[in-house]
Design an enzyme around this catalytic site. Structure first.
Site, PDB file in Angstrom:
ATOM      1  N   GLU A 137      -1.631  -9.048   3.567  1.00 47.52           N
ATOM      2  CA  GLU A 137      -1.543  -9.817   4.900  1.00 47.52           C
ATOM      3  C   GLU A 137      -2.716 -10.276   5.428  1.00 47.52           C
ATOM      4  O   GLU A 137      -2.804 -11.099   6.235  1.00 47.52           O
ATOM      5  CB  GLU A 137      -0.766  -8.821   5.689  1.00 47.52           C
ATOM      6  CG  GLU A 137      -1.411  -7.551   5.987  1.00 47.52           C
ATOM      7  CD  GLU A 137      -1.198  -6.416   5.269  1.00 47.52           C
ATOM      8  OE1 GLU A 137      -1.097  -6.463   4.076  1.00 47.52           O
ATOM      9  OE2 GLU A 137      -1.393  -5.143   5.903  1.00 47.52           O
TER      10      GLU A 137
ATOM     11  N   HIS B 250      -3.391  -4.846   0.629  1.00 47.98           N
ATOM     12  CA  HIS B 250      -2.768  -5.520   1.755  1.00 47.98           C
ATOM     13  C   HIS B 250      -3.004  -7.125   1.627  1.00 47.98           C
ATOM     14  O   HIS B 250      -4.009  -7.699   2.218  1.00 47.98           O
ATOM     15  CB  HIS B 250      -3.729  -4.971   2.996  1.00 47.98           C
ATOM     16  CG  HIS B 250      -3.475  -3.622   3.335  1.00 47.98           C
ATOM     17  ND1 HIS B 250      -2.427  -2.972   4.096  1.00 47.98           N
ATOM     18  CD2 HIS B 250      -4.197  -2.572   2.972  1.00 47.98           C
ATOM     19  CE1 HIS B 250      -2.414  -1.763   4.167  1.00 47.98           C
ATOM     20  NE2 HIS B 250      -3.559  -1.632   3.501  1.00 47.98           N
TER      21      HIS B 250
ATOM     22  N   CYS C 206       0.804  -1.208  -0.003  1.00 44.92           N
ATOM     23  CA  CYS C 206       0.068   0.035   0.011  1.00 44.92           C
ATOM     24  C   CYS C 206       0.836   1.335   0.187  1.00 44.92           C
ATOM     25  O   CYS C 206       1.417   1.524  -0.929  1.00 44.92           O
ATOM     26  CB  CYS C 206      -0.913   0.072   1.226  1.00 44.92           C
ATOM     27  SG  CYS C 206      -2.482   0.989   0.696  1.00 44.92           S
TER      28      CYS C 206
HETATM   29  N1  GLN Z   1      -1.984   6.584   2.839  1.00 43.85           N
HETATM   30  C1  GLN Z   1      -2.013   5.899   1.704  1.00 43.85           C
HETATM   31  C2  GLN Z   1      -3.372   6.164   0.902  1.00 43.85           C
HETATM   32  O1  GLN Z   1      -4.066   6.490   1.464  1.00 43.85           O
HETATM   33  C3  GLN Z   1      -1.738   4.370   1.935  1.00 43.85           C
HETATM   34  C4  GLN Z   1      -2.617   3.733   2.973  1.00 43.85           C
HETATM   35  C5  GLN Z   1      -2.139   2.642   3.306  1.00 43.85           C
HETATM   36  O2  GLN Z   1      -1.133   2.322   3.303  1.00 43.85           O
HETATM   37  N2  GLN Z   1      -3.129   1.603   3.709  1.00 43.85           N
HETATM   38  O3  GLN Z   1      -3.452   6.079  -0.258  1.00 43.85           O
END
Ligand code: GLN
Length: 548
Positions: free
Chosen positions: A521, A519, A382
């Site tokens: 995970e 994600h 992410c």
């Molecule tokens: N802050 C980033 C976004 O909002 C990544 C978010 C995250 O890593 N969950 O796109």
């Protein structure tokens, strides 16, 4: 609701962090091992409607379900231990309950009446429990907090009433307490358990089974003493012994006779438990021959709770590689161009996890650069993918000052940006937003499909060309820079089915450099390690071989 459905309520006493979430998950695993179908729900006493707006220092990881709910991290344990598919109805908070009651009140649903904790709030809680009861044999409901807290009283009152509503043969109360070993006295103490049970009984709940968290199997005399004071029988006192590896918890409970006791008390006929897969996984985890060290470069490095699913997924990724995964948490605020080589000298892979906010961002970019330049395996999740893209744009594609708009609104190269308009596959609608939009409701949340390009690391890992993964972010890869970045060696290996959203990036000619916008995970399981984690660990193991 089917009236044959059985309900197990898990409460906790004495203090928090005794492992109520894991205990609930392990009970789920044991019941599944007997062929029953289960679901697990968490009722949280705090006022936030969901944990999405809390920072990980406060609350630990926010776990995301397929349907896009931002939930308590205990749901991660539930999904890792059982086959239950969880969603937004599996987590209710005081805030969510009140929100719903107040909405009904404004709508006029209670016209003429005074809206009160009993019966309106308690009824709403009971209805929320029934929401998940369809089509499963057993619903396990974990009540957050500790008995005696003011906040949890309406939940405890609701579960007390629940027994009368659905019949006493369908409800079981399990209470987790602490039996500490006091070194100066050379013995374990039962008083905290006695007091905690007394507290529970004072609000009308007599626990049926006690789970006693302690460091050794409790001897018969201690169990008898607890039984006498707490109004249960000796075999209803179960040792919840500390374990080396969390996947051992179902085995310890089984050894203590917990699952047998539960099915007897609930009067359910089941097959004998089949626990071979748990025995096997624990054995494998304890006997791993190889080892690698992975640096996690992030903001919340002092709090293991913040990256719970991530830590588990890394551990899972080690299993098929016969490899123990040691974690080196690196504070992204403390790493820079000058010390990066030294800090990362003893690691075999670098992982930059998800995150929000600009603190430590340059440190993360620096770690990605170091990994890219030194053939060190890199896994960006992410935000981790977003920093990898910014780093590549700046240092390979010559876009000086390239950044994500989240951290630099006036960057000349907004390689990661707020997409103002996008097609949402899940709802089949076009979504719009800008920087003035509310913080809630503007995130891409939950499961989205992704197509994988053949011949890439992602394809090699997944072995299929279409996948589904869970998201939680606001910003996206900016397609305006796609061609230029691709010309310079960035590989777009995963995209949304319409090709508009970039979901996975890699770097050509690097042994293993991969960033994903989702994600992974959240979908890793001990028995079914996530392919990206498996491959990342495999690559790190190979790197370790070249290093030594
Ligand atoms: N802050 C980033 C976004 O909002 C990544 C978010 C995250 O890593 N969950 O796109």
């Amino acid at each position: 609701m089917d009236h044959e459905t059985k309900f197990i309520f898990v409460t906790g006493g004495v203090l928090s962090s005794l492992g109520k979430g894991l205990a609930s998950a392990a009970i789920g695993a044991l019941l599944e091992s007997r062929g029953l179908t289960v679901t697990i729900q968490k009722l949280d006493p705090y006022i936030n409607v969901d944990p999405g707006t809390m920072n990980p220092f406060q609350h630990g990881e926010v776990y995301v379900t397929d349907d896009g709910a931002e939930t308590d991290l205990d749901l991660g344990h539930y999904e890792r231990f059982t086959n239950a598919i969880l969603g937004r109805d599996n987590n209710f908070t005081t805030g969510k309950i009140y929100h719903s009651v107040i909405t009904k009140e404004r709508r006029g649903d209670y016209l003429g009446g005074t809206v009160q904790v009993i019966p309106h709030i308690t009824d709403e809680i009971k209805d929320s429990i029934k929401l998940v009861a369809d089509s499963v044999d057993v619903v396990i409901v974990e009540i957050g907090g500790t008995v005696g807290d003011i906040e949890s009283l309406p939940f405890l009152e609701a579960i007390r009433q629940f027994k009368a509503d659905v019949g006493k043969e369908n409800v079981l109360y399990i209470h987790l307490t602490l039996v500490p070993y006091i070194a100066t006295a050379g013995e374990v103490k039962t008083k905290p358990t006695q007091h905690s049970v007394k507290e529970l009984r004072s609000i009308g709940i007599q626990p049926d089974i006690l789970l006693c968290r302690t460091n050794k199997y409790l001897p018969k005399e201690i169990k008898s003493k607890i039984a006498l004071f707490c109004n249960v029988t000796v075999d209803e006192v179960i040792t919840a012994k500390d374990v080396e590896c969390i996947y051992e918890v179902p085995l310890v409970f089984h050894k203590e006779g917990l699952d047998q006791k539960i099915v007897e008390m609930l009067n359910i006929w089941t097959r004998a438990p089949q626990l071979d897969k748990w025995e096997e996984i624990v054995k494998r985890l304890k006997e791993l021959k190889l080892s690698v060290t992975i640096a996690i470069v992030g903001k919340y490095v002092n709090l293991i709770e913040s990256y719970k699913s991530l830590n588990e997924a890394l551990r899972h990724g080690g299993i098929p590689n016969d490899c123990r995964v040691n974690l080196k948490f690196v504070d992204s605020e403390k790493i820079d161009e000058n010390n990066c080589r030294e800090i990362l000298a003893d690691v075999d892979g670098v992982l930059v996890p998800g995150g929000f906010g600009s603190r430590g961002i340059e440190g993360k970019i620096c770690a990605a650069k170091h990994a890219r330049e030194n053939n060190l395996p890199f896994f960006g999740i992410c935000l981790g993918m977003q920093v990898a893209v910014a780093e590549f744009a700046r240092n390979v594609a010559g876009m000086e000052g390239a950044h994500s708009q989240e951290f630099d609104e006036s960057t000349p190269y907004p390689v990661i940006y707020l997409m103002v308009e996008w097609y949402d596959d899940k709802t089949g609608t076009v979504q719009r937003r800008d920087i003035t939009s509310d913080k809630g409701g503007t995130m891409r949340l939950g499961a989205y499909p992704c197509n994988i390009k053949e011949g890439t690391l992602a394809h090699k890992a997944y072995g299929v060309s279409s996948i589904s993964e869970r998201h939680r972010h606001r910003y996206e890869f900016n397609n305006a820079f796609k061609e230029r970045l691709e010309d310079d060696g960035l590989v777009i290996s995963g995209s949304s089915p319409d090709g508009e959203l970039v979901e996975i990036i890699e770097i050509k000619d690097h042994p293993w450099f991969l960033g994903c916008q989702f994600h992974p995970e959240f979908k890793s399981r001990p028995m079914n390690p996530h392919p990206l984690f498996r491959e990342f660990i495999r690559a790190s193991l190979e790197y370790a071989g070249t290093r030594s």
